[in-house]
Enzyme design. Structure first.
Site, PDB file in Angstrom:
ATOM      1  N   ASN A  74       0.396  10.838   6.717  1.00 47.77           N
ATOM      2  CA  ASN A  74      -0.873  10.463   7.312  1.00 47.77           C
ATOM      3  C   ASN A  74      -1.871  11.606   7.458  1.00 47.77           C
ATOM      4  O   ASN A  74      -2.940  11.431   8.037  1.00 47.77           O
ATOM      5  CB  ASN A  74      -0.621   9.804   8.672  1.00 47.77           C
ATOM      6  CG  ASN A  74      -0.050   8.419   8.480  1.00 47.77           C
ATOM      7  OD1 ASN A  74      -0.681   7.573   7.858  1.00 47.77           O
ATOM      8  ND2 ASN A  74       1.159   8.205   8.965  1.00 47.77           N
ATOM      9  N   SER A  95      -5.762   7.281   3.760  1.00 47.92           N
ATOM     10  CA  SER A  95      -5.024   6.061   3.437  1.00 47.92           C
ATOM     11  C   SER A  95      -5.338   4.996   4.468  1.00 47.92           C
ATOM     12  O   SER A  95      -5.935   5.271   5.473  1.00 47.92           O
ATOM     13  CB  SER A  95      -3.526   6.336   3.389  1.00 47.92           C
ATOM     14  OG  SER A  95      -3.060   6.749   4.654  1.00 47.92           O
ATOM     15  N   THR A 115      -0.282  -9.668  12.943  1.00 45.23           N
ATOM     16  CA  THR A 115       0.415  -8.571  12.285  1.00 45.23           C
ATOM     17  C   THR A 115      -0.299  -8.156  11.017  1.00 45.23           C
ATOM     18  O   THR A 115      -1.280  -8.765  10.625  1.00 45.23           O
ATOM     19  CB  THR A 115       1.849  -8.971  11.927  1.00 45.23           C
ATOM     20  OG1 THR A 115       2.489  -7.834  11.345  1.00 45.23           O
ATOM     21  CG2 THR A 115       1.871 -10.091  10.907  1.00 45.23           C
ATOM     22  N   GLU A 138       6.283   4.159   7.885  1.00 43.41           N
ATOM     23  CA  GLU A 138       5.923   5.484   7.390  1.00 43.41           C
ATOM     24  C   GLU A 138       6.751   6.575   8.066  1.00 43.41           C
ATOM     25  O   GLU A 138       6.715   6.728   9.280  1.00 43.41           O
ATOM     26  CB  GLU A 138       4.427   5.736   7.617  1.00 43.41           C
ATOM     27  CG  GLU A 138       3.573   4.944   6.643  1.00 43.41           C
ATOM     28  CD  GLU A 138       2.079   5.078   6.890  1.00 43.41           C
ATOM     29  OE1 GLU A 138       1.313   4.727   5.990  1.00 43.41           O
ATOM     30  OE2 GLU A 138       1.688   5.534   7.973  1.00 43.41           O
ATOM     31  N   THR A 172       0.877  -1.188   0.000  1.00 41.04           N
ATOM     32  CA  THR A 172       0.000   0.000   0.000  1.00 41.04           C
ATOM     33  C   THR A 172       0.910   1.234   0.000  1.00 41.04           C
ATOM     34  O   THR A 172       1.363   1.646  -1.055  1.00 41.04           O
ATOM     35  CB  THR A 172      -0.977  -0.005   1.198  1.00 41.04           C
ATOM     36  OG1 THR A 172      -0.266  -0.239   2.400  1.00 41.04           O
ATOM     37  CG2 THR A 172      -2.038  -1.077   1.004  1.00 41.04           C
TER      38      THR A 172
END
Lengths: 385, 385
Positions: free
Chosen positions: B380, B385, B180, B261, B147
């Site tokens: 973010n 997302s 996870t 991220e 992603t």
């Protein structure tokens, strides 16, 4: 408009040289009586600063003065830190003519550096000289306790012949756990005793400071102190007094939220339909601490899926298929499924009200948080604070 | 170098048009036998995606295929989401000639939008045509499940005549709780049965994926699946197999951390001296989730006071006066007091090892986290997302 508004209280501030900025960094509040009832609440962090340990030890329903420094937390300084906190109390006590165990001590600032006691001692001497019951003295004290705060936080309640004054500080490391940052309340109301003060303060903090969660980080130094001297001669109705203390605490709490580090959005999270009020508060706090949700708020993004993902991890009872969410009153998720128009809700304003229904009971609570912005990262990565 | 390395596994990827980017977004793994043992672990979030519910329901020790889409989580889509997950399984099952309840379904992406089932159906038909045991097929599948991942995550273990292959994805909403993100392992080892697979997988996840905490946010879609077909005819020593699964899981976990991220620092937090290993893990996780600590890491600031303040809130036993902390092996806090030179420790490198001793027992655990950077906020807050 702060702690010197009620009769019989004096305050002072000075620049002792503890803050590298050269801004005022010490404050003193003195209760001139005739009564000296006091209530205090403290951080629930297991790692506590030396001033918290000192003040807790002497928290027996009576304080006559509060000595505060900003710029250094006097936390994690071992036995020397404990000695320094006791010396602050002793020197302040001597300067204003009271017993050391009737002095509350508070520090705020960087953790892990020893207090510069020579500067503290000179500061205390100066504070004693500066003491005044003038409104400006309260104003100065509110300024002196600031760390990364951008504005002072003060509040006043005027009863019929009596009043409450308050000041507070705190913008980061702010997720009070049954206590809060540094907040000081004074009142000239005539109370039946310290228990009345404690009762009003503990119920007020539970639904105000305890419900602010800026960054999930609980300080080692959180302290709230209420001093009551009966100087007005007026005994307020108990219900009114409790409500007044709550109002002042809520006012200070909202000022703390509004000045939180890096804040661009003031976000309230109200959970309804929980099994109990306590579970509602736990669930609201889990959402309020979720970084993905907080980033979405910064981006004015009505990404309600992050609310669902966050609340799903709360250790409370919920019906996963009956969870509903609204943003600023507009339903975005009904029974765990997206509502029409959910992605188009306008969150561009500075205030966002999030409501989450867990679908199992009547419990409700509100937690106040902020967004997670570039400024928050900047403020907290650029230097030790 | 991934899931098609072991014998008897085919994989495929395709661009179904689910991701707005136009990148590959569907993957299929098929186990060609002769055995079909499987183990699977799932998110502990109470709010679960439809594919998680479908796969859990059919998690009986046997899966013959895994169908995955990225770009849409199929979470919080109500009964329609459940029907879509079942349809994905049924169509994949028909395309490869197995029973629908032998298909594991996984989705990842935005929460709260319905799956575009016409695209999904065409994608499944294309996947069936693309199936291959070539190493490139595994590579393509690893790419298709990404992603906001920047790189694929794959791992291989070569035993004596048998092997394990694996792929995973996940960069945000990543605080797995006994499961996870999406991770798929294949092995041609001959196991005694699904219990062997489950035992190896559950012990491996407990000390690898469960110990990653990028942002404290636990996904609605976390799934790990291990498929074992015995195609090598080799039964590895049980201890070696358990260790091999752990090694592959740790390798994927470290790849997930490195691509988190906004990451600029890979931070490991090892807690020692806890009452139990479980309490050590809880304490390490509290530090790893603390935004002030994470911002300090971003700023390469050895602000150890934030570690003390954070760990003091962990719901575990500790001796507040005996807590010690080191950064990259250098003591910065000894017995809850600053160590000489603590403020000068160099944290400018990309890896920071934090060790915290609680001073009460022999429990120990490591949690892997990252710093909190401007990029994390940017990624973010800029879009859903």
């Amino acid at each position: 408009m702060g702690v010197t508004v009620p009769q019989g209280f004096r305050a002072a501030s000075t620049t002792a040289g503890i803050k590298p900025s050269g801004n005022p960094d010490m404050a003193l509040i003195v209760n001139d009586g005739p009564e000296f009832h006091a209530a205090a609440m403290f951080t629930r962090n297991k790692v506590t600063a030396s001033p918290v340990r000192y003040t807790k030890q002497h928290n027996d329903g009576q304080f006559k003065a509060v000595i505060v420094n900003a710029g250094n937390a006097n936390a994690c300084n071992g036995a020397q830190g404990d000695r320094d906190a006791a010396q602050m109390a002793a020197e302040a006590a001597a300067a204003v003519g009271v017993d050391p165990h009737d002095v509350a001590v508070c520090s705020t600032g960087l953790i892990g550096d020893l207090l510069p006691m020579d500067k503290v001692s000179s500061g205390i001497a100066q504070l004693a000289e500066n003491l005044s019951d003038d409104v400006n003295a309260g104003e100065g004290a509110a300024e002196a306790i600031m760390t990364t705060d951008l504005v002072t936080k003060q509040s006043v309640y005027h009863g019929d012949g009596w009043s409450i004054g308050a000041m507070g500080k705190g913008v980061g490391m702010m997720a009070p756990s049954l206590a809060t940052m540094l907040v000081f309340l004074t009142t000239d109301a005539k109370l039946s005793g310290p228990n009345s003060a404690h009762k009003a303060l503990s119920s007020a903090t539970a639904t105000t400071f305890d419900c602010i969660d800026v960054d999930g980080s609980t300080s080692t130094n959180d302290t709230v102190v209420l001093l009551a001297n009966g100087a007005s001669g007026v005994t307020p109705d108990e219900e009114e007094f409790v409500a007044a203390v709550h109002q002042v605490c809520l006012d200070i709490a909202m000022q703390l939220q509004a000045d939180a580090e890096g804040v661009t959005k003031r976000v309230s999270i109200t959970v309804t339909g929980a099994a109990t009020d306590a579970e509602a508060k736990d669930a609201a706090r889990v959402v309020g601490r979720d970084n993905l949700f907080k980033c979405a708020m910064f981006g004015s993004d009505p990404n309600w899926g992050r609310v669902l993902a966050a609340v799903g991890m709360a250790p409370v009872e919920m019906d996963p298929n009956a969870i509903s969410v609204s943003f600023n009153g507009q339903p975005v998720c009904v029974n765990a499924t997206g509502a029409p128009g959910a992605r188009e809700v306008d969150l561009s304003g500075a205030d966002v009200a999030v409501e989450v229904d867990l679908g199992v009971g009547d419990g409700t609570a509100t937690v106040w948080t902020t967004d997670l912005s570039h400024s928050y990262v900047e403020i907290n990565s650029a230097y030790s604070s």
